[in-house]
Design a protein around this motif. Structure first.
Motif, PDB file in Angstrom:
ATOM      1  N   ALA A  44      39.921  29.471  42.390  1.00 36.74           N
ATOM      2  CA  ALA A  44      40.302  30.812  42.004  1.00 36.74           C
ATOM      3  C   ALA A  44      39.704  32.045  42.341  1.00 36.74           C
ATOM      4  CB  ALA A  44      40.482  30.302  40.337  1.00 36.74           C
ATOM      5  N   THR A  45      39.804  32.966  41.137  1.00 36.38           N
ATOM      6  CA  THR A  45      39.201  34.180  41.452  1.00 36.38           C
ATOM      7  C   THR A  45      37.736  34.149  41.601  1.00 36.38           C
ATOM      8  OG1 THR A  45      40.746  35.152  39.858  1.00 36.38           O
ATOM      9  CG2 THR A  45      39.132  36.650  40.511  1.00 36.38           C
ATOM     10  N   ALA A  46      36.893  33.636  40.920  1.00 36.90           N
ATOM     11  CA  ALA A  46      35.377  33.344  40.903  1.00 36.90           C
ATOM     12  C   ALA A  46      34.938  32.979  42.168  1.00 36.90           C
ATOM     13  CB  ALA A  46      35.083  32.186  39.849  1.00 36.90           C
ATOM     14  N   ASN A  49      35.417  36.095  44.761  1.00 36.96           N
ATOM     15  CA  ASN A  49      34.381  37.079  44.344  1.00 36.96           C
ATOM     16  C   ASN A  49      32.996  36.958  44.726  1.00 36.96           C
ATOM     17  OD1 ASN A  49      35.622  39.105  41.523  1.00 36.96           O
ATOM     18  ND2 ASN A  49      36.962  38.142  43.093  1.00 36.96           N
ATOM     19  N   CYS A 189      50.019  43.971  37.230  1.00 39.62           N
ATOM     20  CA  CYS A 189      49.110  43.086  37.073  1.00 39.62           C
ATOM     21  C   CYS A 189      48.780  42.648  35.643  1.00 39.62           C
ATOM     22  CB  CYS A 189      47.533  43.273  37.680  1.00 39.62           C
ATOM     23  SG  CYS A 189      46.318  42.091  37.524  1.00 39.62           S
ATOM     24  N   GLY A 193      42.231  37.238  35.740  1.00 38.91           N
ATOM     25  CA  GLY A 193      40.822  36.132  35.514  1.00 38.91           C
ATOM     26  C   GLY A 193      39.744  37.057  34.692  1.00 38.91           C
ATOM     27  N   MET A 194      40.201  38.329  34.047  1.00 40.25           N
ATOM     28  CA  MET A 194      39.351  38.983  33.022  1.00 40.25           C
ATOM     29  C   MET A 194      39.609  38.442  31.721  1.00 40.25           C
ATOM     30  SD  MET A 194      37.924  42.214  34.918  1.00 40.25           S
ATOM     31  CE  MET A 194      39.389  43.322  35.107  1.00 40.25           C
ATOM     32  N   SER A 195      40.405  37.712  31.395  1.00 45.29           N
ATOM     33  CA  SER A 195      40.898  37.295  30.092  1.00 45.29           C
ATOM     34  C   SER A 195      39.773  37.161  29.090  1.00 45.29           C
ATOM     35  CB  SER A 195      41.602  36.075  30.070  1.00 45.29           C
ATOM     36  OG  SER A 195      42.116  35.732  28.935  1.00 45.29           O
ATOM     37  N   VAL A 196      38.632  36.405  29.454  1.00 47.94           N
ATOM     38  CA  VAL A 196      37.718  36.440  28.794  1.00 47.94           C
ATOM     39  C   VAL A 196      36.594  37.160  28.998  1.00 47.94           C
ATOM     40  CG1 VAL A 196      35.625  34.474  28.340  1.00 47.94           C
ATOM     41  CG2 VAL A 196      37.985  33.449  28.876  1.00 47.94           C
ATOM     42  N   SER A 197      36.040  37.878  30.140  1.00 46.59           N
ATOM     43  CA  SER A 197      35.165  38.820  30.372  1.00 46.59           C
ATOM     44  C   SER A 197      35.454  40.311  29.947  1.00 46.59           C
ATOM     45  CB  SER A 197      34.568  38.349  31.733  1.00 46.59           C
ATOM     46  OG  SER A 197      35.748  38.606  32.546  1.00 46.59           O
ATOM     47  N   ARG A 198      36.521  40.461  30.104  1.00 45.70           N
ATOM     48  CA  ARG A 198      37.087  41.796  29.833  1.00 45.70           C
ATOM     49  C   ARG A 198      38.508  41.886  29.026  1.00 45.70           C
ATOM     50  NH1 ARG A 198      34.434  46.508  31.642  1.00 45.70           N
ATOM     51  NH2 ARG A 198      35.812  47.316  30.001  1.00 45.70           N
ATOM     52  N   THR A 199      38.554  41.061  27.850  1.00 42.47           N
ATOM     53  CA  THR A 199      39.989  41.172  27.297  1.00 42.47           C
ATOM     54  C   THR A 199      40.289  42.428  26.837  1.00 42.47           C
ATOM     55  OG1 THR A 199      38.671  39.285  26.197  1.00 42.47           O
ATOM     56  CG2 THR A 199      40.711  39.766  25.214  1.00 42.47           C
ATOM     57  N   LEU A 201      40.595  44.987  28.840  1.00 36.57           N
ATOM     58  CA  LEU A 201      41.125  45.425  29.932  1.00 36.57           C
ATOM     59  C   LEU A 201      42.539  44.354  30.123  1.00 36.57           C
ATOM     60  CD1 LEU A 201      38.628  46.013  32.339  1.00 36.57           C
ATOM     61  CD2 LEU A 201      39.722  47.832  31.170  1.00 36.57           C
TER      62      LEU A 201
ATOM     63  N   ASP B  97      35.690  42.462  47.943  1.00 38.80           N
ATOM     64  CA  ASP B  97      35.116  40.939  48.134  1.00 38.80           C
ATOM     65  C   ASP B  97      33.597  41.057  48.741  1.00 38.80           C
ATOM     66  OD1 ASP B  97      36.650  39.312  46.617  1.00 38.80           O
ATOM     67  OD2 ASP B  97      37.832  38.276  48.335  1.00 38.80           O
ATOM     68  N   HIS B 120      32.483  34.370  36.324  1.00 35.51           N
ATOM     69  CA  HIS B 120      32.671  33.772  37.499  1.00 35.51           C
ATOM     70  C   HIS B 120      31.662  32.809  37.991  1.00 35.51           C
ATOM     71  CE1 HIS B 120      35.465  36.896  38.446  1.00 35.51           C
ATOM     72  NE2 HIS B 120      34.731  37.828  38.829  1.00 35.51           N
ATOM     73  N   TYR B 142      29.602  29.945  29.800  1.00 35.18           N
ATOM     74  CA  TYR B 142      29.832  31.581  29.755  1.00 35.18           C
ATOM     75  C   TYR B 142      29.155  32.154  28.551  1.00 35.18           C
ATOM     76  CZ  TYR B 142      31.920  36.119  28.959  1.00 35.18           C
ATOM     77  OH  TYR B 142      32.041  37.407  28.604  1.00 35.18           O
TER      78      TYR B 142
END
Lengths: 301, 193
Positions: A44-46, A49, A189, A193-199, A201, B97, B120, B142
């Motif tokens: 996925a995104t992780a 990145n 968009c 993937g920022m659902s948890v880390s930047r809810t 946004l 990236d 991540h 996390y």
């Protein structure tokens, strides 16, 4: 008919109603889905990145497993997985040295001959021509078809639909008796993937999507991506707080909308698993559709 | 997307490295600003994407450091809108990236990106251990990494009631093979971006 299938992690966890509706819909059209053996997460995104080689190796192992199992074609319903698999296949093909390196990392061969189908391509290729016979009741609603990012971009690699104003899902909705609305946020968009880390946004980006769909008169939003779904559905309290109003428009997977149209039960389609309750007014039940009777006649004839 | 033959990069500049590693030509950017106009998060970034491109184009160490220390590179969600609209077809998310990975290697990450990076890393930990994403494990990992202990606790009962949260991870058989992939990539010392 049997079809290879990579569910991915979301469909096994937080988005299990997507899996349930994909499987039920395929069954209704006599398609048995066979999972890629011992599949792993696509990263996925992780992964992309943090490490490029990892981001290619994880999907490459999935493609290798699919090849080993003898699949020529696999269905990948999750838009994020579909995107990662397509990008990996493309990079390995166009950059042979990189492809070689990835094969060394995973210790497996990847010839790149497996075709990758997203869920809309599955519907177009295998379901639409049999749809008329299976129709049970029209999905007679004004629908905002939300494609998001991962189904249509990067367009030079995916080569699926039009990147700025896609229309394949709209066509499917029309075929099952719905009315797609014209709206501006089809490919914006959701925050992904920022659902948890930047809810915060995600609430903002998804909030704009919901707001525009409602403004354009939609009764339901249709998606084909577990991330879009969980952001628009599970994050609705955050969205409503951002919008400073209470929105209750439900978000359905395209497979759920189609499932309803061909008479699969709400339970089998997992509608009860949504956070925003799916309360669609009853419309058009078995009125002008030929439906099951026609199918029955044809089987007998 | 190879660069024009007459292009001369300053030796060792980030722009040169990006070109060598990913065949992306940052120098082709002529600052039209379309990427920044379409970027859904531009207004939340410290520098819009087109400015990041310009900072890299200068091939100046200090400017490169501004890009690597920016919050922008971590807010980019890789929605690919910029790449779709760029008249020069520059793979801008690919640049992001690369910058993210370099920023991490050089320990230059923006303090506000802490939670994004924690997520991540927790995500990849989960795959490293089990081969598939284990959502409960991911959230626990996390929280331990980010100290966001109270966040989303209210969601858990709903997810359990709706059958969306498994208590046990799904383990794949070839966990050794998966671990080897991580060893050869993410956990490799001096790995390339």
């Amino acid at each position: 008919m049997k079809l290879g299938y990579y569910p991915g992690c979301s469909l096994k966890g937080g988005s299990r109603e997507y899996k349930e509706s994909v499987v039920a819909l395929c069954k209704r059209f006599d398609i048995t889905l066979v999972e890629v053996p011992d599949w792993n997460c696509c990263g996925a995104t992780a992964a992309h990145n943090l490490n490029k080689e990892l981001s290619l190796s994880l999907p490459a192992r999935i493609l290798a497993q699919a090849e080993k199992a003898g699949f020529e074609e696999i269905l990948v319903p999750c838009a994020a997985c579909y995107n990662r698999l397509m990008v990996t296949a493309h990079e390995m093909k166009t950059q042979p040295a990189l492809g070689q390196r990835v094969k060394e990392i995973i210790g497996m061969e990847v010839s790149g001959k497996v075709r990758i189908l997203n869920v809309i391509q599955l519907i177009e290729k295998y379901l639409l021509d049999k749809l008329e016979l299976k129709m049970h009741r029209p999905f007679d609603y004004r629908a905002a078809c939300y494609y998001g990012c991962l189904l249509v971009r990067p367009s030079n690699i995916l080569q699926f639909d039009r990147p700025e104003d896609p229309e394949t899902m709209d066509k499917v909705i029309r075929k099952i008796g719905g009315q797609p609305v014209e709206w501006e946020f089809k490919v914006e968009c959701c925050g992904a993937g920022m659902s948890v880390s930047r809810t915060d946004l995600v609430a903002k980006l998804s909030g704009k999507v919901i707001d525009n769909a409602v403004y354009r008169g939609a009764e339901v939003i249709i998606v084909a991506c577990p991330m879009c779904h969980s952001n628009l559905d599970m994050r609705r309290p955050d969205i409503n707080k951002y919008l400073e109003k209470k929105t209750d428009i439900p978000v359905l997977y395209i497979t759920q909308a189609m499932g309803l149209a061909v008479g699969i039960s709400e339970k089998e389609l997992g509608l009860h698993r949504h956070f925003v309750p799916v309360r669609l007014p009853e419309k058009g039940l078995l009125t002008d559709m030929p439906g099951e009777e026609l199918e029955h006649q044809q089987k007998e004839g | 997307m190879s660069s024009a033959p007459h292009t001369i990069h300053k030796k060792g500049s980030l722009m040169e490295e990006i070109h060598d590693a990913r065949e992306i030509s940052v120098q082709k950017c002529y600052q039209c600003g379309k990427c920044s106009a379409g970027c859904p998060l531009a207004e939340d970034m410290d520098y819009p994407p087109s400015v990041i491109m310009r900072l890299l184009q200068t091939e100046d160490r200090q400017n490169e450091a501004i890009a690597l220390r920016s919050e922008t590179i971590w807010l980019c969600v890789t929605c690919e809108t910029c790449a779709t609209r760029c008249p020069m077809e520059i793979d801008i998310p690919g640049v992001m990236d690369f910058c993210r990975q370099r920023s991490l290697e050089k320990k230059m990450t923006h303090p506000k990106a802490k939670n994004i990076i924690a997520f991540h890393k927790a995500f990849l930990d989960s795959i490293d251990y089990t081969g598939r994403l284990y959502e409960l494990g991911l959230i626990a990992d996390y929280k331990a990494r980010s100290f966001q202990l109270g966040q989303d606790v209210a969601l858990a009962p709903g997810m359990i009631a709706k059958g969306k949260l498994s208590f046990l991870p799904e383990l794949i058989r070839d966990r050794k093979g998966l671990a080897a992939i991580f060893r050869k990539t993410l956990h490799r010392k001096g790995g390339r971006s």
